[in-house]
Design an enzyme around this catalytic site. Structure first.
Site, PDB file in Angstrom:
ATOM      1  CB  ILE A 154      -0.952   0.004   1.207  1.00  0.00           C
ATOM      2  CG1 ILE A 154      -1.676  -1.355   1.328  1.00  0.00           C
ATOM      3  CG2 ILE A 154      -1.931   1.154   1.090  1.00  0.00           C
ATOM      4  CD1 ILE A 154      -2.397  -1.807   0.063  1.00  0.00           C
ATOM      5  CD  GLU A 362      -3.223   1.269  -9.823  1.00  0.00           C
ATOM      6  OE1 GLU A 362      -4.127   2.060  -9.530  1.00  0.00           O
ATOM      7  OE2 GLU A 362      -2.256   1.063  -9.067  1.00  0.00           O
TER       8      GLU A 362
END
Length: 384
Positions: A154, A362
């Site tokens: 993250i 992503e």
């Protein structure tokens, strides 16, 4: 494509910021893995964290072609700076598209100024790309949700005070994605950041593991009005994220190409500039051609995004091609520099370490190919 005069001025301002303030300090900051506090503050002043937030919540959203060019310019200076605003933008879009009016009023004005930074949390330690297999669960308890689980990789986790958390609010739902929701989670008791993950590149900006153990958030933290919409919401958000990653890759590719082109004119061997040797000249020709193609694909996908059409295929194509192109151009830039390309005294080694992130981040490029193939079949081809 041609931007409006105001948007051209924004891109030009960011380009000048990169040339005058980023490039002179980036090598030292990157090698020391130092968080770029001063550069981030300048990005806030320029308005970079509010580029996707329209009035009345912000200062006015720019077009997606303008946004990706800003991200490209930042990555041309240091890919980590573009990464520092990537997830923030996705969360901005998620709240704009799906949030309640109260959520918009609560978060977007502070997000526009960068006072409140946001990130998204999808990936889990054992899950990778299989988002529907996530184990992070939020169970309803009266007027609250109680969250248990873990997330990993993250970005900006320590410096973001808002996390768009993808989790299961109905673990027994069939199909699984209908039980997935997004919660807007602030740093509450039971939510801890366990460690920063060491990385090959993407230095200066943290990527962390998050842990939730009985973390309690109000029911109003649910993005939108209904449970079970989170998977579809995040897939729309990832269209933005993948365009942003494609822009980052294009910026890294541009930096590597520009350095290689300059070096090939400065360096001489056997009595002539090295670009005049066919092997190097051909390499530069291939690099320039691939970069031009990648940038055209990126801007085309960005333009289509603003039409309101579904662009998961186009964003996937841009992310796939731009990231693979960045990896190849970064490698070729090392080749053009020869032994100096392997030296930490030159920037090309950084581009070569940063480029792989865009291939796996992503949604891996293998995932992108699956998305693209499915849409090609569904749409009956490219539609051209």
């Amino acid at each position: 494509m041609v931007l409006a005069a105001e948007e051209e001025a924004i891109v030009r301002t960011v380009r000048e910021f990169v040339d005058k303030q980023v490039k002179p300090v980036v090598r030292e900051l990157e090698h020391a893995n130092t968080y770029p506090e001063d550069l981030i503050e300048t990005m806030k002043e320029i308005g970079i964290f509010g580029l996707s937030i329209p009035e009345p919540y912000g200062f006015g959203a720019v077009s997606m072609p303008c946004y990706v060019q800003v991200a490209e310019e930042l990555a041309r200076g240091w890919m980590s700076l573009a990464g520092a605003m990537g997830g923030h933008t996705v969360v901005s879009k998620l709240i704009l598209l799906f949030g309640t009016e109260d959520q918009k009023q609560t978060y977007l004005p502070r997000m526009a100024t960068g006072e409140l930074r946001a990130t998204m949390a999808l990936t889990e330690p054992g899950g990778g790309s299989d988002l529907q297999a996530m184990r992070t669960v939020a169970r309803r308890d009266g007027d609250d949700y109680v969250i248990d689980g873990a997330k990993t990789w993250i970005s900006n986790a320590r410096r973001s005070d808002l996390v768009a958390l993808l989790c299961k609010t109905d673990p027994d739902a069939t199909p699984a994605h209908t039980g997935v929701s997004i919660l807007l989670v602030e740093k509450v008791p039971g939510f801890t950041i366990s460690k920063d993950l060491p990385k090959l590149g993407y230095k200066g900006v943290e990527a962390c593991e998050l842990n939730f153990a009985g973390a309690r958030v109000p029911a109003g933290a649910l993005l939108g009005a209904d449970e079970g919409k989170g998977f579809a919401q995040m897939m729309k958000g990832l269209e933005v994220g993948r365009l942003q990653v494609a822009a980052r890759a294009t910026g890294v590719a541009r930096a590597a190409f520009e350095d290689a082109l300059r070096y090939a004119q400065d360096r001489e061997s056997f009595g002539k500039q090295i670009w005049e040797h066919q092997a190097v000249g051909n390499m530069l020709a291939d690099m320039g051609t691939k970069l031009a193609a990648a940038r055209a694909l990126l801007l085309s996908a960005a333009e289509k995004f603003d039409s309101g059409e579904r662009v998961d295929m186009e964003a996937g194509m841009a992310k796939l091609f731009c990231s693979e192109t960045a990896m190849q151009i970064a490698l070729d830039a090392v080749r053009v520099h020869g032994g100096y390309g392997y030296s930490t005294e030159y920037d090309v080694e950084r581009y070569f370490r940063d480029a792989p992130l865009m291939i796996v981040g992503e949604g891996t490029n293998e995932i992108q190919k699956g998305v693209i193939a499915k849409q090609l079949v569904k749409r009956g081809g490219l539609g051209i």
